[in-house]
Every structure is written in C-alpha cells, then in structure tokens.
Design a protein around this motif. Structure first.
Motif, PDB file in Angstrom:
ATOM      1  N   ALA A  75     -33.542 -14.290  58.372  1.00 18.25           N
ATOM      2  CA  ALA A  75     -32.596 -13.740  57.728  1.00 18.25           C
ATOM      3  C   ALA A  75     -32.776 -11.887  59.060  1.00 18.25           C
ATOM      4  N   TYR A  76     -33.824 -12.562  59.957  1.00 20.32           N
ATOM      5  CA  TYR A  76     -33.682 -10.876  60.332  1.00 20.32           C
ATOM      6  C   TYR A  76     -33.470 -11.673  61.817  1.00 20.32           C
ATOM      7  N   LYS A  77     -32.539 -12.569  61.740  1.00 16.15           N
ATOM      8  CA  LYS A  77     -32.115 -13.251  63.363  1.00 16.15           C
ATOM      9  C   LYS A  77     -31.014 -12.380  62.590  1.00 16.15           C
ATOM     10  N   LEU A  78     -30.214 -11.911  61.916  1.00 14.87           N
ATOM     11  CA  LEU A  78     -29.201 -11.363  61.768  1.00 14.87           C
ATOM     12  C   LEU A  78     -29.387  -9.723  60.714  1.00 14.87           C
ATOM     13  N   TYR A  79     -30.426  -8.998  61.065  1.00 10.35           N
ATOM     14  CA  TYR A  79     -30.659  -7.337  61.191  1.00 10.35           C
ATOM     15  C   TYR A  79     -30.461  -6.959  62.621  1.00 10.35           C
ATOM     16  N   ASP A  80     -29.613  -6.322  62.415  1.00  9.13           N
ATOM     17  CA  ASP A  80     -29.272  -5.347  63.504  1.00  9.13           C
ATOM     18  C   ASP A  80     -28.872  -4.150  63.103  1.00  9.13           C
ATOM     19  N   ALA A  81     -29.786  -2.749  63.236  1.00  9.20           N
ATOM     20  CA  ALA A  81     -28.810  -2.197  62.130  1.00  9.20           C
ATOM     21  C   ALA A  81     -28.390  -1.149  62.631  1.00  9.20           C
ATOM     22  N   GLU A  82     -27.911  -1.134  64.312  1.00 11.73           N
ATOM     23  CA  GLU A  82     -26.711   0.220  64.858  1.00 11.73           C
ATOM     24  C   GLU A  82     -25.542  -1.053  64.485  1.00 11.73           C
ATOM     25  N   ALA A  83     -25.445  -2.684  64.571  1.00 14.85           N
ATOM     26  CA  ALA A  83     -24.185  -2.830  64.879  1.00 14.85           C
ATOM     27  C   ALA A  83     -24.118  -3.550  63.042  1.00 14.85           C
ATOM     28  N   MET A  84     -25.057  -3.061  62.275  1.00 17.26           N
ATOM     29  CA  MET A  84     -24.390  -3.145  60.427  1.00 17.26           C
ATOM     30  C   MET A  84     -24.197  -1.517  60.384  1.00 17.26           C
ATOM     31  N   HIS A  85     -24.612  -0.379  61.229  1.00 20.94           N
ATOM     32  CA  HIS A  85     -24.197   1.271  60.622  1.00 20.94           C
ATOM     33  C   HIS A  85     -22.001   0.755  60.207  1.00 20.94           C
ATOM     34  N   GLY A  86     -22.973   2.013  58.321  1.00 22.69           N
ATOM     35  CA  GLY A  86     -21.595   1.936  57.951  1.00 22.69           C
ATOM     36  C   GLY A  86     -22.094   0.950  57.016  1.00 22.69           C
ATOM     37  N   ILE A 130     -37.044  -1.819  39.201  1.00 21.63           N
ATOM     38  CA  ILE A 130     -35.898  -1.739  40.627  1.00 21.63           C
ATOM     39  C   ILE A 130     -35.960  -3.007  41.767  1.00 21.63           C
ATOM     40  N   THR A 131     -35.144  -3.555  42.456  1.00 17.35           N
ATOM     41  CA  THR A 131     -35.421  -4.153  43.252  1.00 17.35           C
ATOM     42  C   THR A 131     -34.673  -4.207  44.406  1.00 17.35           C
ATOM     43  N   PRO A 132     -34.668  -4.606  45.569  1.00 20.67           N
ATOM     44  CA  PRO A 132     -33.729  -4.678  46.376  1.00 20.67           C
ATOM     45  C   PRO A 132     -33.196  -6.293  45.602  1.00 20.67           C
ATOM     46  N   PRO A 133     -31.305  -5.679  46.047  1.00 20.18           N
ATOM     47  CA  PRO A 133     -30.692  -7.202  45.935  1.00 20.18           C
ATOM     48  C   PRO A 133     -31.532  -8.105  47.392  1.00 20.18           C
ATOM     49  N   ASN A 134     -31.742  -7.673  48.109  1.00 19.92           N
ATOM     50  CA  ASN A 134     -31.659  -8.646  49.774  1.00 19.92           C
ATOM     51  C   ASN A 134     -31.923  -7.762  50.036  1.00 19.92           C
ATOM     52  N   ALA A 135     -32.620  -9.280  51.391  1.00 24.27           N
ATOM     53  CA  ALA A 135     -33.649  -8.439  51.932  1.00 24.27           C
ATOM     54  C   ALA A 135     -32.717  -8.280  53.054  1.00 24.27           C
ATOM     55  N   THR A 136     -31.872  -8.333  53.362  1.00 21.32           N
ATOM     56  CA  THR A 136     -30.314  -7.655  54.352  1.00 21.32           C
ATOM     57  C   THR A 136     -29.620  -7.149  53.646  1.00 21.32           C
ATOM     58  N   PRO A 137     -28.433  -6.619  54.689  1.00 24.91           N
ATOM     59  CA  PRO A 137     -27.853  -5.806  54.494  1.00 24.91           C
ATOM     60  C   PRO A 137     -26.304  -7.081  54.177  1.00 24.91           C
ATOM     61  N   PRO A 194     -38.020  -6.827  52.602  1.00 24.50           N
ATOM     62  CA  PRO A 194     -36.488  -6.179  52.833  1.00 24.50           C
ATOM     63  C   PRO A 194     -37.020  -5.516  54.192  1.00 24.50           C
ATOM     64  N   SER A 195     -35.193  -5.024  54.332  1.00 25.77           N
ATOM     65  CA  SER A 195     -35.774  -5.277  55.864  1.00 25.77           C
ATOM     66  C   SER A 195     -35.445  -3.377  55.496  1.00 25.77           C
ATOM     67  N   PRO A 196     -35.901  -2.274  56.570  1.00 25.63           N
ATOM     68  CA  PRO A 196     -35.616  -1.326  56.784  1.00 25.63           C
ATOM     69  C   PRO A 196     -34.405  -0.235  56.069  1.00 25.63           C
ATOM     70  N   ALA A 197     -33.558  -1.326  55.828  1.00 26.98           N
ATOM     71  CA  ALA A 197     -32.478  -0.038  55.445  1.00 26.98           C
ATOM     72  C   ALA A 197     -32.332  -0.489  54.164  1.00 26.98           C
ATOM     73  N   THR A 225     -26.467   3.703  49.263  1.00 24.88           N
ATOM     74  CA  THR A 225     -26.138   4.384  50.511  1.00 24.88           C
ATOM     75  C   THR A 225     -25.683   3.415  51.723  1.00 24.88           C
ATOM     76  N   HIS A 226     -25.423   4.123  53.126  1.00 27.53           N
ATOM     77  CA  HIS A 226     -24.926   3.410  53.521  1.00 27.53           C
ATOM     78  C   HIS A 226     -26.145   3.165  55.010  1.00 27.53           C
ATOM     79  N   VAL A 227     -25.900   1.842  55.509  1.00 28.74           N
ATOM     80  CA  VAL A 227     -26.858   2.002  57.150  1.00 28.74           C
ATOM     81  C   VAL A 227     -26.475   2.810  57.863  1.00 28.74           C
ATOM     82  N   ASP A 228     -28.092   3.638  58.614  1.00 31.65           N
ATOM     83  CA  ASP A 228     -27.651   4.804  59.251  1.00 31.65           C
ATOM     84  C   ASP A 228     -28.515   3.567  60.717  1.00 31.65           C
ATOM     85  N   LYS A 229     -28.349   3.171  61.628  1.00 28.92           N
ATOM     86  CA  LYS A 229     -28.365   2.791  62.881  1.00 28.92           C
ATOM     87  C   LYS A 229     -30.104   3.769  63.644  1.00 28.92           C
TER      88      LYS A 229
END
Length: 561
Positions: free
Chosen positions: A511-522, A446-453, A311-314, A486-490
């Motif tokens: 999956a990680y090609k798409l992960y960008d905490a700044e773009a995903m913020h909120g 308890i688990t993540p529902p997905n690796a990324t938001p 799972p991603s940091p978020a 919670t929400h993604v925090d950049k």
C-alpha cells in the motif's frame, strides 16, 4: 494455432465493442455541446423536485434524459467511464410506455454497472468472451427500476475479474480518476464513480470487498453498502458465478447524500422482494431513520486502524476532521478494540478465492490483459506448494512478517472439507463481533475506507491485499456508507521523515509503495460510517448527521463543466 485464433477473436471482439460505442456516441448529435440554462436548472435541483416536476407535468422525462446524456458523454470524454451507451434506446423507452412515470423515481436517469442485464445490451464484465451475451429481456433489477419510473441510460466501466480497486479491461479500455487521470477511480464499480463525480445523478454497483465504497472514496461521491437481502441482485452477469463464501451485494451510489438517501428509500419502497426472491420483505423503516436523525447524543466508536495497514496521513486527517466535528456537536467518542480485523482479511481472502481463482480465470481468452492484482493472486495460487512453503518460511522467519506469511501459507484451492471449516470460522467470527458490539454499546463506527487515497494505474499489483477496511464488513455483512470529507494536501499529508517502509509488513508495504502526498494532491479522501446488519436506514440518517456536523468543512463536489 488454437491459441492464435483465440487471440485474434479476442482482438476482433474488443474492436467491435469499442467501434459500436463510438458510433452510438457519434449518433447522439443533440447530446454534444454546452449545457443550457435548463440543463443547469435540472442538475442543481434536488431529486425530489425533479420527480415532482415530472408527476405534475412541469418537467418532461426526455428533458432529464437529454441533460444527463450530455453529462455522461462529457464524463466519458474525460475518463472513459462508459461501456454500453443506451441513450437512443432510452429515448424509445421514454416514449413507448415502457417506464412508469407515476413511480417514485419518475424520469430520473440511472446509470448501471456493466454487469447489470438490460435487454438488448451486452453485459461483458470486461471479458471479450462475453461479447454478444445480450439478453432478450431486462433483468429483474432493470424491470424494477423502470416500474419505479427510472430511465436506465448508460452502463459503466469496471475491471476484468471484478476483483480490483481499478477499472480497466481490454474490451472497454482504462477508466481514469475524474480528479487526476494518472489514478484509478476505484473498482470494481469505478466507471460509475467517475460518472457520478462528474455530474451523474444516481447509479447501482456491486460490492464483494469494497467495490462501491473504494470508488466513492477514490472519486469523491457517496455510496451505501447494503446488507445481503436488502437490495435486489437478480439479473446480472458476474466473473465468479457460484461464489458464496463472501456474497456480493448490489448497492446504490450517488453524487450527493440527499440523492443516495432518496434513491435507497424509493427503491426499497417499491417492494423489491416481488421482483427478486433473495430480497427480504423488509419495508423502508421511516421510524428508524427519524430516530437517528433526531437522537441528541451518539456514542461513536472510532476504528483507527485495521491492524494490518495503518491509514496514511491523508486518511488519518479525514478521520480526525470527522471526529472533531462530532465532538463539537456533543457526541461521545469511544476508543475501541474490536475482534481482529486481520482474521477477517484472512477468512475473506481464502473464502472468496476458495476455488483457486479458477472461475474468474476460466473466462479469459488467450492474450487477454489481466488486472495486475488479480494476476498476482492467481500466480501465487498456482505456485507449486513446495515452493510456496519455502516462500512462507522465508517471509515468516527471515523477514519476520507474520501478517503476509499467514495469508500466503494456505493460499491454494480448497477442498469442500477445507471450505466448510472456513465457513464455520466465518460464522464464529461474526458471533465475536456481535457480542463485542453489544458489550461496547456504540451507535455506529467511523473508520477509514482504505489505508490510502486512490491508487495509481496498475497499482493493485502491490496493493491487492490492502482492502481490510472494507472487506471486513463484507464478511460481517454490515451496512456501511461512504462520505467524502476532504482532499489530499501535499503539505499536510506528507509522510513523516522517520517513516521507514521496510519496517512494515508485506501488505502495508504494498500500500505504501503507492502513497505520495505530492502526486496525490487534490484527490478525495472519505470516511466510512458503519452500522450493523440491515441497518441501512440508520446508516443513512447518521451520514446526514455527520455531514451536518462537518458544516463548513463539508466536502466540495467537482464542478460540472
């Protein structure tokens, strides 16, 4: 010439449906404009109070419809979440005795995934070839809803093929995430999630690999994935009729946990097995719900990764917030090592597409847009086997990626003999999990529902195989619930400086090609609560206990403008 004519008809049918929707919306003059004080009061009341108000005559069903009709049109303007706009017809149903307003859902407007059959309205499933397929009568699920007092009023957007965590098609267009228009609201029940996040009340979707859970995680709502036989599924259209390797289940979705719990209990209390022969005659078990609402201490298994895509940091942070809250509430956290989730991903992918992707492709017209993830699966399925084998050898021995190599090696249409062997492996895998769960003796996972938001639009081209956290439990047929946390925090959720995507397997790279905490913020981030088969009462009760434990850290829903 045949292909050209097919394409022209495709374009005509898409334009017809979009014009029809636009005209229906224009005709609803009284549903445009700001919310009144009464609208606000209705939106803020718990669902039980609304039902009681209708029963006592203090609230009129038409008032509830007008409020949630406004909500739906505002949500649609922002996200393109609606397909069939049935509000004018619903006004008639409210007045003509079609709906039983003494039922447990009296007057409550309910939104439906586009696949669910309502008399007089199409169920296109996003295919232009399905335009004009409207049934004369309501399907069994809609009859059940009306007998319970609910008012079906809109249908919602979804991906063509239904095999995507996005919700886009040529017939209705692209549905966007209510938090960030550059991202998907999820799929395949994505339009439903977008509407509920923006103020809708309750809805129904379907789930074959995470299709009510990924949208809840992506959009910030609540959903329950029911086990097969617990929730009605009669009266629907689909992209994959006859597919039995991983049965699709219909399941409830809601803006709040209270609504989700009430809706689920109310509908099962209506004895849905009298409407749909596939439903188990299993009443709602209040004693089970009460047991887990009051149990003093839980043993909580934490599945931190599916072993395919960490799972991603978020998503790690959401899990850690929940874990800390449960510890603080006095519950025991158990580190677990379950039977290989990768085996489930392999079995699920091959069983779901055992036909070689032929069925969902058979409904396409020439030139019709395809979901990029589904298209990737189909392209690889059609790649001649000698080339596929060479690709497999390159992935396994040059890239040294056993995960992706294992998925693509046998990616071809299955004979009946091959399919039977996969089914036998599926059943043996279920036994492994049954025995494992008994041995660790945990109350829930308890688990993540997905690796990324949420994924950005067209991101499923890369992330199509990154669905293991939800798909696993479809194969096992376990009851699962989604709680936004919670929400993604950049700043908090950036990838570490040492992160190297090239060292990941092919599924994780996508999956990680798409992960960008700044773009995903909120964007919302959720966790998944997992029970065992037919434990819907238990899962909902535990979701309440988890949310209570979160306390002030409870997720803030989107404001309703």
């Amino acid at each position: 010439m045949v292909f050209f004519l097919d394409y022209i008809q495709h374009k005509r049918d898409c334009k017809f449906k979009q014009d029809e929707r636009a005209e229906r919306i224009r005709a609803l003059a009284q549903y445009h404009g700001p919310f009144t004080a009464q609208d606000r009061d209705i939106i803020n009341k718990p669902i039980e109070q609304l039902v009681q108000g209708v029963h006592k005559g203090e609230l009129q069903p038409i008032d509830l419809l007008q409020t949630y009709g406004k909500v739906a049109l505002k949500a649609h303007e922002k996200t393109n979440c609606l397909t069939e706009v049935m509000i004018s017809a619903a006004e008639g149903w409210v007045q003509d005795g079609s709906i039983n307003f003494s039922g447990p859902l009296a007057g409550i407007p309910v939104s439906l995934k586009d696949t669910i059959n309502v008399g007089g309205f199409d169920s296109t499933v996003g295919y232009s070839s399905f335009v004009g397929n409207k049934p004369d009568q309501d399907g069994a699920t809609v009859r059940l809803l009306k007998d319970a007092g609910a008012v079906p009023y809109v249908k919602t957007n979804l991906p063509i093929t239904l095999l995507s965590f996005e919700s886009t098609n040529d017939v209705w267009g692209r549905c966007t995430n209510p938090h960030n228009s550059k991202y998907s609201p999820g799929g395949s029940t994505g339009g439903e999630a977008a509407l509920l996040a923006l103020g809708g009340r309750i809805g129904i979707g379907s789930d074959v690999a995470g299709s009510v859970r990924a949208p809840a995680h992506f959009s910030g709502i609540y959903s329950l994935r029911c086990s097969t036989g617990r929730w009605p599924k009669a009266g629907f259209a689909t992209s994959m009729p006859g597919q039995e390797g991983i049965p699709s289940v219909y399941s409830p979705m809601a803006r709040t946990l209270n609504d989700l719990t009430y809706f689920t209990g109310a509908l099962i209390g209506m004895q849905p097995w009298k409407y749909d022969g596939s439903v188990h005659p299993l009443p709602w078990r209040l004693e089970v719900e009460q047991e887990y609402l009051t149990k003093s201490k839980f043993r909580v298994g934490v599945m931190r990764t599916d072993g395919v895509v960490d799972p991603s940091p978020a998503c790690v942070r959401a899990l850690e917030i929940t874990e800390a809250a449960l510890k603080q509430a006095g519950h025991e956290i158990v580190e677990i090592d379950p039977p290989s989730p990768y085996e489930a991903l392999y079995l699920g992918a091959h069983l779901l597409n055992a036909d070689g992707c032929q069925m969902f492709k058979s409904f396409f017209r020439y030139g019709e847009w395809d979901d990029p993830g589904a298209d990737q699966m189909d392209w690889l399925m059609r790649l001649p086997r000698p080339f596929k084998f060479l690709y497999y050898l390159w992935v396994k021995y040059v890239r040294k990626d056993d995960v992706w190599a294992g998925l693509v090696k046998d990616w071809h249409p299955k004979s009946a003999f091959e399919n039977w062997k996969l089914v036998a492996r599926r059943e043996a895998y279920k036994v492994k999990w049954f025995d494992w769960w008994n041995s660790v003796d945990v109350d829930f996972l308890i688990t993540p529902p997905n690796a990324t938001p949420a994924v950005p639009h067209d991101g499923m081209k890369d992330a199509v195989s990154s669905c293991g956290y939800t798909f696993l439990f479809n194969l096992l047929d376990y009851a699962c619930g989604i709680i936004p946390v919670t929400h993604v925090d950049k700043n908090l959720d950036k990838l570490p400086s040492t992160f190297n995507i090239k060292k990941l397997n092919g599924v994780a790279q996508g999956a990680y090609k798409l992960y960008d905490a700044e773009a995903m913020h909120g964007l919302p981030v959720a966790i998944q609560v997992v029970g065992r088969r037919l434990e819907e009462e238990k899962v909902l009760a535990i979701m309440k206990r988890v949310e209570d434990a979160l306390g002030d850290d409870k997720y803030d829903l989107l404001d309703i403008d």
